[in-house]
Design an enzyme around this catalytic site. Sequence first.
Site, PDB file in Angstrom:
ATOM      1  N   SER A 157     -30.631   3.927 -19.109  1.00 12.87           N
ATOM      2  CA  SER A 157     -29.642   4.130 -20.520  1.00 12.87           C
ATOM      3  C   SER A 157     -30.111   5.644 -20.285  1.00 12.87           C
ATOM      4  CB  SER A 157     -29.762   3.801 -21.933  1.00 12.87           C
ATOM      5  OG  SER A 157     -31.111   4.218 -22.286  1.00 12.87           O
TER       6      SER A 157
ATOM      7  N   ASP B  16     -26.017   5.548 -32.289  1.00 12.65           N
ATOM      8  CA  ASP B  16     -26.725   3.840 -32.558  1.00 12.65           C
ATOM      9  C   ASP B  16     -28.145   4.457 -33.489  1.00 12.65           C
ATOM     10  OD1 ASP B  16     -28.172   5.300 -30.115  1.00 12.65           O
ATOM     11  OD2 ASP B  16     -27.946   3.754 -29.026  1.00 12.65           O
TER      12      ASP B  16
ATOM     13  N   HIS C 219     -30.043   6.635 -28.655  1.00 14.88           N
ATOM     14  CA  HIS C 219     -29.827   7.557 -27.518  1.00 14.88           C
ATOM     15  C   HIS C 219     -29.053   8.956 -28.112  1.00 14.88           C
ATOM     16  CE1 HIS C 219     -29.703   2.840 -26.152  1.00 14.88           C
ATOM     17  NE2 HIS C 219     -30.800   4.101 -24.460  1.00 14.88           N
TER      18      HIS C 219
END
Length: 333
Positions: free
Chosen positions: A71, A233, A236
Amino acid sequence: MSRASRVAAAAAYGGGGVGVAGVLAAILLLGQARLARRTIPLAEAPPPRCDGRYGTEYDGVPLRLAMLGDSSAAGYGVDRPRDTPGALLAAGLAERLHWPVEVRSVAVVGSTSAGLVPQRELALAWRPDVAVILVGANDVTHRIRVPLAVGHLAQTVRLLHAEGAEVVVGTCPDLGTIRPIQPPLRWLARQWSRDMAAAQTIGVVEAGGATVSLGDLLGPEFAASPETMFAWDRFHPSATGYLAATAAMLPTVVAAAGGAADARPVPARGEGVRSLAQAAVEAVDQAGTEVSGAEVAGQERGPAGRWADLRHRLRTRIERPQDPVNPAGVRVE
């Protein structure tokens, strides 16, 4: 055994067996791990695509930049293509080289190093000039054995390098900086991350690539302004966070692509050639450090193994982040 020797052994063979204390600690930490997973939301939607062309104001056959990894390589946590690491690196490359850059990202959210196997097949078919890999955090959170994870990464670097691509790897970040992870799991996550990063450095350089240690690069900035540096979140990076990370990596990527003007290292104490194992340990201790292969008297290896060059390069500001042109029209041959 020195720390450098232990790191080299772990990269090749693993850290050995798990004692009774380790088993008990693991059991006690399971509850914390479950809590952390509930606290960190699952991915709700894929990140924006960064595929396309950058620096269209310049003439020439575009330099091809491939992004592989998890990610952090895909840019999860941002809303605009221009804020992804691929777009930021491509825009920075175009600015420094005065040359167009074409990007293809094959990174997958949630990928471990084993996920590089299908990714590298896609990248190899595209034949990039430069490949950037960001991976390792999910290997740590899934407790995948270091030699297994590093083996997949090193083989990916080796195959890309054999096909003519220059490869730069941002090593495993320090998961101890993530707020949803609480002590004592946070302390273990920090050590596991550092072990993974050091072993990655050895594997990558042996395979012909270069590394940039990310470590706790963003730790102080994230702690000072978490609402700015983290995405929604809290796990990240935000657009600001990715910009800080890519600024540290860009000089090494520019150098890999053949640029030199803004990629000269900052003269600093402790730079220079040493054994790869020692360089890996030192790079983990100082985030933003580049490690690449070196020769001494025409030889790649010495009494302590592979020679490596350790550098601290000037961080480069990306002046004009931009969205790709025709993001769905990347040519694949």
